[in-house]
Design a protein around this motif. Structure first.
Motif, mmCIF file in Angstrom:
data_model
loop_
_atom_site.group_PDB
_atom_site.id
_atom_site.type_symbol
_atom_site.label_atom_id
_atom_site.label_comp_id
_atom_site.label_asym_id
_atom_site.label_seq_id
_atom_site.Cartn_x
_atom_site.Cartn_y
_atom_site.Cartn_z
ATOM 1 N N LYS A 26 0.820 -1.211 0.000
ATOM 2 C CA LYS A 26 0.000 0.000 0.000
ATOM 3 C C LYS A 26 0.858 1.268 0.000
ATOM 4 C CE LYS A 26 -4.157 -1.644 0.028
ATOM 5 N NZ LYS A 26 -5.066 -1.336 -1.098
ATOM 6 N N ARG A 27 2.052 1.156 0.541
ATOM 7 C CA ARG A 27 2.963 2.308 0.527
ATOM 8 C C ARG A 27 3.665 2.451 -0.819
ATOM 9 N NH1 ARG A 27 5.575 0.600 6.010
ATOM 10 N NH2 ARG A 27 4.242 1.631 7.516
ATOM 11 N N SER A 39 -7.814 5.807 10.718
ATOM 12 C CA SER A 39 -7.172 6.047 9.424
ATOM 13 C C SER A 39 -8.163 5.844 8.282
ATOM 14 C CB SER A 39 -5.971 5.119 9.243
ATOM 15 O OG SER A 39 -4.981 5.388 10.214
ATOM 16 N N VAL A 43 -8.869 3.395 6.308
ATOM 17 C CA VAL A 43 -8.546 2.538 5.162
ATOM 18 C C VAL A 43 -8.456 1.099 5.678
ATOM 19 C CG1 VAL A 43 -7.443 4.228 3.666
ATOM 20 C CG2 VAL A 43 -6.124 3.196 5.498
ATOM 21 N N HIS A 69 -9.480 -1.852 4.918
ATOM 22 C CA HIS A 69 -9.271 -3.110 4.187
ATOM 23 C C HIS A 69 -7.877 -3.667 4.483
ATOM 24 C CE1 HIS A 69 -8.080 0.246 1.714
ATOM 25 N NE2 HIS A 69 -7.399 -0.521 0.916
ATOM 26 N N VAL A 70 -6.881 -2.769 4.537
ATOM 27 C CA VAL A 70 -5.573 -3.145 5.093
ATOM 28 C C VAL A 70 -5.279 -2.105 6.166
ATOM 29 C CG1 VAL A 70 -3.126 -3.484 4.651
ATOM 30 C CG2 VAL A 70 -4.787 -4.149 2.908
ATOM 31 N N CYS A 71 -5.474 -2.468 7.409
ATOM 32 C CA CYS A 71 -5.321 -1.480 8.478
ATOM 33 C C CYS A 71 -3.850 -1.077 8.626
ATOM 34 C CB CYS A 71 -5.837 -2.061 9.799
ATOM 35 S SG CYS A 71 -5.589 -0.920 11.178
ATOM 36 N N PRO A 72 -3.539 0.196 8.546
ATOM 37 C CA PRO A 72 -2.130 0.621 8.639
ATOM 38 C C PRO A 72 -1.489 0.306 9.983
ATOM 39 C CG PRO A 72 -3.537 2.426 7.869
ATOM 40 C CD PRO A 72 -4.440 1.335 8.338
ATOM 41 N N VAL A 73 -2.322 0.198 11.043
ATOM 42 C CA VAL A 73 -1.735 -0.017 12.374
ATOM 43 C C VAL A 73 -2.112 -1.384 12.961
ATOM 44 C CG1 VAL A 73 -1.629 2.450 12.860
ATOM 45 C CG2 VAL A 73 -3.661 1.158 13.546
#
Lengths: 142, 478
Positions: free
Chosen positions: B52-53, B193, B195, B197-201
């Motif tokens: 994602k990054r 955040s 988003v 679907h892929v949680c950043p944390v």
């Protein structure tokens, strides 16, 4: 922007693109036009111009506008005619995304402060940066 | 594969399979032999965040894009899911409201659809167990009956939510969610955040971070890249599963076989196997959602602590369901704003989610490629569309406690990312595919799990209920 409005703008743009250089104006690049629509729309804010230019650099990277003559024409038309985000989806997209990519909302929409670009808004690059969340408006403040 | 025959063969590693295994393993002997066949591969959360990054990761190429795995005969309608270990736990948003008791008896109460062969009270204990395993955050007071509190404290309301909660009490609540309010069990706290679907944390519950111990259990053998296309059904018994791995055809026998893929592929496997139940594959559907943007006069709407701050039940249950669909409101906390000086966040966005109905003209069928089902879907039901129109009439009155300037409705979303029906649950084989224990009516050693078993399509998110159904099925069958 509805179809009729777009066609009218496109026609005006075509005329402007021919006429303005003849009148001594130098035709703006796409990026200059994008910077221009942001500066025009948010003229009442103290914008860091270098930050706006960097945002446009970042924003245009891999953007469809690079290969779409129609979108480029649309953008320049909006710039020259001073079309605002209320009348153009493209301007709305550029300005909207710019502002959320700055510290304006983190500074609680304080118009007296210089608005600084922080990098394209991306929750994976900067998690927990939703400026309207409890982290910035804790319960005792709400 | 260590053996040719297993006590239990499970196909898929998503919510349905994992919760079924969790209960099964607690009851099975130490000598039990369990094989799990996963079509895809393990794509770790940390690698998903890297992707994602914009960073390179070799894991990104392991699983096929979900769109390439089936034929969609209606391109305007999307069916969204994730391939690979953990299934759609890798893309869900972690919304976990329970169903309402009335959702299970739509025919009796409202003359719509059919009654489920089990009722809310049958599931109550299993709902609680799933909520414990997922460490659900939720409020003390809910519109559905609940015998115990949620494991984690509720998420915080935004300004508009506070006002609506004050007006409607337990009909407007902090959403029960698997997005953790506080750090728990190896997960971080959600920080909105949005988003998910892929949680950043890594705040959201997934099979990967579940700590359920299912796939680490020494009795369980997990085989990746094993694409099951059919079962051998003989004399009312499911004998074995046929799959392709590394380009070769394989067969494995099971005393008990569990289909735990999603509603597309469970139906496809059954149809490939010659299942002649007239309901197999029929009735695929889901909820319909659209956004209502509520422009507020001089009210700054800020402060929520997660993606969906709240659920509103004001348009959900009642006699109106005889005529039109229930609607569940979701209060959205994305970083949206108005492009108007001084009114930036004077806005509240709600996702309005409407129940659907199973209809025979929406169905899954096989194709010449045994791995690729076809989905035929004509559109939402009239019942659902009437719900949308009634909502638009009623919402201004419901939101009268807010300083509303105007309400702007978006077009319906092309997906709610739920796939329901195709192997519906019923009291008898003349009305559905599986019984209340998710056992196939004809093949009594074959479980067909997941939201494909739903008898009707309530507006509530399906994951909590399908997980509770898996616990219920395993607990009452072994």
């Amino acid at each position: 922007m509805n179809r009729r409005y777009f066609l009218r703008l496109t026609g005006l743009s075509g005329a402007a693109m021919v006429a303005l250089p003849g009148l001594g104006y130098v035709s703006a690049t796409n990026k200059e036009a994008a910077v221009g629509v942001i500066m025009q729309e948010l003229a009442y804010l103290k914008l860091d111009r270098k930050g706006v230019e960097q945002y446009v650099e970042d924003y245009f990277r891999n953007h469809y506008i690079n290969s779409s003559f129609k979108a480029q024409l649309n953008l320049k038309t909006c710039y020259y005619l001073g079309v605002t985000s209320g009348n153009s989806r493209l301007v709305h997209e550029i300005v909207h995304y710019y502002l959320i990519s700055t510290d304006f909302f983190l500074n609680k929409m304080d118009e007296s402060r210089l608005v600084k670009y922080l990098g394209i808004y991306n929750a994976y690059a900067r998690s927990c940066s939703n400026p309207f969340s409890f982290l910035y408006y804790p319960p005792e403040v709400v | 594969m260590r053996y040719n025959s297993y006590d239990l063969v499970v196909i898929g590693t998503g919510f349905a399979s994992s919760f079924f295994l969790h209960k099964f393993l607690r009851k099975a002997p130490a000598t039990a032999k369990v094989l799990v066949l996963e079509k895809g591969h393990f794509f770790p959360h940390a690698e998903r965040v890297k992707e994602k990054r914009g960073e390179e990761t070799p894991y990104a190429r392991l699983n096929p894009a979900y769109k390439d795995t089936f034929e969609n005969h209606n391109p305007e309608k999307k069916w969204v899911f994730t391939q690979g270990f953990g299934g759609s736990s890798n893309c869900w948003y972690g919304c976990t409201p329970r169903f309402m008791p009335a959702d299970f008896k739509m025919k009796t109460l409202y003359g719509v659809g059919n009654d489920w062969p089990l009722q809310y009270d049958d599931l109550e204990n299993y709902y609680t167990q799933v909520e414990e395993i997922m460490s659900i955050s939720g409020p003390a007071d809910t519109p559905f009956p609940k015998k115990s509190g949620y494991p984690l404290p509720p998420h915080l309301f935004a300004t508009a939510d506070e006002i609506l909660h004050k007006e409607y009490g337990n009909l407007y609540i902090s959403q029960p969610t698997a997005r953790a309010r506080v750090a728990v069990n190896g997960r971080n706290a959600c920080c909105a955040s949005t988003v998910c679907h892929v949680c950043p944390v890594n705040a959201k519950f997934t099979i990967e971070n579940s700590n359920m111990g299912v796939y680490e259990d020494p009795r369980v053998e997990l085989l990746y890249g094993a694409q099951v296309h059919s079962l051998n059904l003989e004399q009312n018994v499911a004998r074995s599963a046929n799959f392709i791995k590394d380009g070769k055809e394989h067969r494995v026998a099971g005393e008990v076989i569990v289909l735990g893929t999603n509603a597309l592929f469970n139906a496809n496997i059954l149809l490939n196997s010659g299942d002649s139940n007239p309901f197999t594959g029929k009735g695929i559907g889901e909820q319909l959602g659209l956004e209502a943007s509520v422009y507020l006069h001089n009210l700054e709407n800020v402060g929520g602590s997660t993606w969906v701050n709240a659920n509103g039940y004001m348009l959900y249950d009642g006699e109106h369901r005889k005529e039109y669909a229930a609607c569940l409101m979701e209060s959205n906390n994305a970083p949206y704003y108005r492009m108007e000086r001084g009114k930036w966040r004077h806005i509240a966005n709600f996702r309005m989610v409407f129940e659907g109905l199973p209809e025979a003209h929406n169905y899954v069928a096989t194709t010449s490629d045994s791995m690729r089902p076809a989905v035929h879907y004509k559109g939402p039901s009239e019942y659902t569309l009437r719900g949308v129109e009634k909502m638009k009439l009623k919402l201004p009155e419901i939101l009268a406690c807010l300083p509303v300037e105007k309400i702007v409705y978006g077009k319906p979303f092309d997906s709610e990312a739920h796939i329901l029906g195709t192997t519906r649950m019923s009291a008898n084989p003349t009305e559905g595919v599986v019984d209340k224990h998710l056992l196939h009516h004809q093949y009594r050693n074959l479980f067909v799990l997941g939201s494909g078993s739903f008898t009707t399509y309530t507006p509530s998110n399906p994951t909590l209920t399908l997980s509770a159904l898996s616990l219920y099925a395993a607990d009452n069958s072994f």
